[in-house]
Design a protein around this motif. Structure first.
Motif, PDB file in Angstrom:
ATOM      1  N   LYS A 113      42.541  26.417 100.939  1.00 20.40           N
ATOM      2  CA  LYS A 113      41.981  26.929  99.686  1.00 20.40           C
ATOM      3  C   LYS A 113      43.078  27.391  98.729  1.00 20.40           C
ATOM      4  N   LEU A 114      44.115  28.023  99.273  1.00 19.78           N
ATOM      5  CA  LEU A 114      45.232  28.429  98.416  1.00 19.78           C
ATOM      6  C   LEU A 114      45.942  27.204  97.847  1.00 19.78           C
ATOM      7  N   ALA A 115      46.103  26.174  98.676  1.00 20.85           N
ATOM      8  CA  ALA A 115      46.772  24.954  98.221  1.00 20.85           C
ATOM      9  C   ALA A 115      45.986  24.292  97.090  1.00 20.85           C
ATOM     10  N   ILE A 116      44.666  24.252  97.244  1.00 25.38           N
ATOM     11  CA  ILE A 116      43.816  23.663  96.209  1.00 25.38           C
ATOM     12  C   ILE A 116      43.861  24.501  94.936  1.00 25.38           C
ATOM     13  N   ALA A 117      43.846  25.825  95.095  1.00 21.72           N
ATOM     14  CA  ALA A 117      43.825  26.711  93.935  1.00 21.72           C
ATOM     15  C   ALA A 117      45.119  26.654  93.135  1.00 21.72           C
ATOM     16  N   VAL A 118      46.239  26.347  93.788  1.00 24.08           N
ATOM     17  CA  VAL A 118      47.529  26.355  93.097  1.00 24.08           C
ATOM     18  C   VAL A 118      47.824  25.023  92.404  1.00 24.08           C
ATOM     19  N   ILE A 119      47.040  23.983  92.699  1.00 26.41           N
ATOM     20  CA  ILE A 119      47.289  22.659  92.119  1.00 26.41           C
ATOM     21  C   ILE A 119      47.314  22.670  90.585  1.00 26.41           C
TER      22      ILE A 119
ATOM     23  N   LYS B  30      38.543  26.160  90.817  1.00 25.51           N
ATOM     24  CA  LYS B  30      38.181  26.723  89.514  1.00 25.51           C
ATOM     25  C   LYS B  30      38.953  28.009  89.230  1.00 25.51           C
ATOM     26  N   ILE B  31      39.154  28.831  90.254  1.00 28.50           N
ATOM     27  CA  ILE B  31      39.954  30.041  90.074  1.00 28.50           C
ATOM     28  C   ILE B  31      41.383  29.666  89.707  1.00 28.50           C
ATOM     29  N   GLY B  32      41.883  28.584  90.319  1.00 27.64           N
ATOM     30  CA  GLY B  32      43.216  28.095  89.992  1.00 27.64           C
ATOM     31  C   GLY B  32      43.339  27.659  88.545  1.00 27.64           C
ATOM     32  N   ILE B  33      42.259  27.077  88.015  1.00 27.96           N
ATOM     33  CA  ILE B  33      42.262  26.684  86.601  1.00 27.96           C
ATOM     34  C   ILE B  33      42.323  27.915  85.706  1.00 27.96           C
ATOM     35  N   TRP B  34      41.549  28.941  86.053  1.00 28.68           N
ATOM     36  CA  TRP B  34      41.591  30.192  85.297  1.00 28.68           C
ATOM     37  C   TRP B  34      43.000  30.775  85.297  1.00 28.68           C
ATOM     38  N   GLN B  35      43.668  30.694  86.449  1.00 29.29           N
ATOM     39  CA  GLN B  35      45.000  31.266  86.573  1.00 29.29           C
ATOM     40  C   GLN B  35      45.982  30.640  85.581  1.00 29.29           C
ATOM     41  N   CYS B  36      45.756  29.378  85.211  1.00 27.99           N
ATOM     42  CA  CYS B  36      46.671  28.675  84.304  1.00 27.99           C
ATOM     43  C   CYS B  36      46.751  29.321  82.930  1.00 27.99           C
ATOM     44  N   LEU B  37      45.740  30.113  82.573  1.00 21.60           N
ATOM     45  CA  LEU B  37      45.779  30.819  81.296  1.00 21.60           C
ATOM     46  C   LEU B  37      46.979  31.754  81.218  1.00 21.60           C
ATOM     47  N   ALA B  38      47.461  32.185  82.382  1.00 22.28           N
ATOM     48  CA  ALA B  38      48.572  33.130  82.429  1.00 22.28           C
ATOM     49  C   ALA B  38      49.902  32.498  82.068  1.00 22.28           C
ATOM     50  N   MET B  39      49.928  31.185  81.828  1.00 21.33           N
ATOM     51  CA  MET B  39      51.158  30.552  81.373  1.00 21.33           C
ATOM     52  C   MET B  39      51.524  31.012  79.963  1.00 21.33           C
ATOM     53  N   VAL B  40      50.565  31.606  79.277  1.00 21.57           N
ATOM     54  CA  VAL B  40      50.828  32.234  77.981  1.00 21.57           C
ATOM     55  C   VAL B  40      51.214  33.681  78.250  1.00 21.57           C
ATOM     56  N   PRO B  41      52.435  34.109  77.915  1.00 20.55           N
ATOM     57  CA  PRO B  41      52.875  35.484  78.192  1.00 20.55           C
ATOM     58  C   PRO B  41      51.923  36.522  77.600  1.00 20.55           C
ATOM     59  N   GLY B  42      51.593  37.511  78.389  1.00 22.48           N
ATOM     60  CA  GLY B  42      50.696  38.556  77.919  1.00 22.48           C
ATOM     61  C   GLY B  42      49.277  38.398  78.420  1.00 22.48           C
TER      62      GLY B  42
ATOM     63  N   ILE C  71      41.654  37.022  88.631  1.00 24.09           N
ATOM     64  CA  ILE C  71      40.565  37.941  88.985  1.00 24.09           C
ATOM     65  C   ILE C  71      39.300  37.590  88.210  1.00 24.09           C
ATOM     66  N   ILE C  72      39.453  37.304  86.924  1.00 25.36           N
ATOM     67  CA  ILE C  72      38.299  36.890  86.116  1.00 25.36           C
ATOM     68  C   ILE C  72      37.700  35.612  86.696  1.00 25.36           C
ATOM     69  N   GLY C  73      38.577  34.686  87.106  1.00 27.77           N
ATOM     70  CA  GLY C  73      38.088  33.465  87.739  1.00 27.77           C
ATOM     71  C   GLY C  73      37.320  33.761  89.005  1.00 27.77           C
TER      72      GLY C  73
END
Length: 266
Positions: free
Chosen positions: A75-81, A140-152, A160-162
């Motif tokens: 699950k971690l591997a899938i989420a980090v893709i 899907k949580i991994g996709i949400w995490q990608c938003l963090a590529m924008v600083p701030g 967490i929101i994901g």
């Protein structure tokens, strides 16, 4: 970078990495306040590589969880893709944002407003254990995490929101965010180190290595305390306080920038 600056940045990293307040944003602001250039290659390397210390804090605190089952790793591997793919595709564009205090300030405010209402938006949690989520939810949580590529934005806040959007409780969403940080941050740090060492114009001095060591040790110690406190606080009080904090910090920084004042105080 001197010893004092390395210690302060290590404290900032340890306190903010797993809180939904943007550790990258705080490190950029902190670097500027300490008189460091956030665009300096070594400062950028330092701010990314001291994540190794905070990664280790998760492994130490949740040691048994990392040996519960292979499904955990799948699950971690899938989420980090999603982060791996976007990180490779947009690495240069992401690096251009890493020194922008203005972008950090704006995203702190935007993310803060969202955190004020997050629990009203996602108010019907189902899973109290992050191990119970599906592979689809992990992705899907991994996709949400990608938003963090924008600083701030905050990697922690985005993931967490994901997790909340995928019906995890506050505690389970926070814990999955911690676990997901391990491969995500390890990958980002490894990539940054590789880029730095393959650039023939950049070299680390013995002093630089010492500062990296200090930053990681301080970050590790502070992160252990921060993680334990965060889980307890969020379980009882939710995320509203973090939203208010983000808005205040972001507005103060924006006010300083709009008034023409420099953040390099030292």
């Amino acid at each position: 970078m001197d010893l004092f600056q390395a210690i302060i940045l290590g404290i900032i990293e340890g306190l903010t990495e797993f809180l939904p307040v943007s550790s990258t944003g705080h490190l950029i602001i902190g670097s500027a306040l300490l008189g460091l250039d956030p665009n300096d290659p070594f400062v950028q390397l330092f701010n990314v590589s001291i994540q190794l210390g905070t990664i280790l804090s998760v492994v130490v605190l949740y040691f048994r969880r990392f040996f519960r089952s292979m499904n955990f790793y799948y699950k971690l591997a899938i989420a980090v893709i999603p982060a791996v793919v976007l990180g490779i595709l947009f690495n240069k564009q992401i690096d251009k944002f890493l020194g922008s205090v203005a972008i950090v300030a704006v995203m702190l405010v935007v993310g803060g407003i969202f955190l004020l209402f997050i629990e009203k938006i996602f108010k019907t949690p189902v899973h109290d254990d992050s191990d119970n989520i599906s592979y689809k939810s992990a992705f899907k949580i991994g996709i949400w995490q990608c938003l963090a590529m924008v600083p701030g934005v905050s990697r922690s806040a985005a993931s967490i929101i994901g997790g909340l959007q995928q019906k995890l409780t506050k505690k389970a969403a926070a814990e999955f965010s911690f676990f997901l940080a391990v491969p995500t941050m390890f990958g980002a740090t490894s990539k940054k180190l590789y880029d730095y060492f393959t650039d023939s114009s950049l070299q680390l001095t013995p002093h630089d290595w010492q500062m990296l060591g200090v930053g990681n040790v301080v970050g590790f110690i502070v992160a252990i305390v921060a993680i334990k406190s965060f889980i307890t606080f969020v379980s009882k009080n939710g995320f509203r306080a973090f939203g208010v904090y983000r808005i205040i910090v972001g507005m103060v920084i924006l006010a300083l920038l709009l008034s023409g004042q420099s953040l390099q105080m030292m």
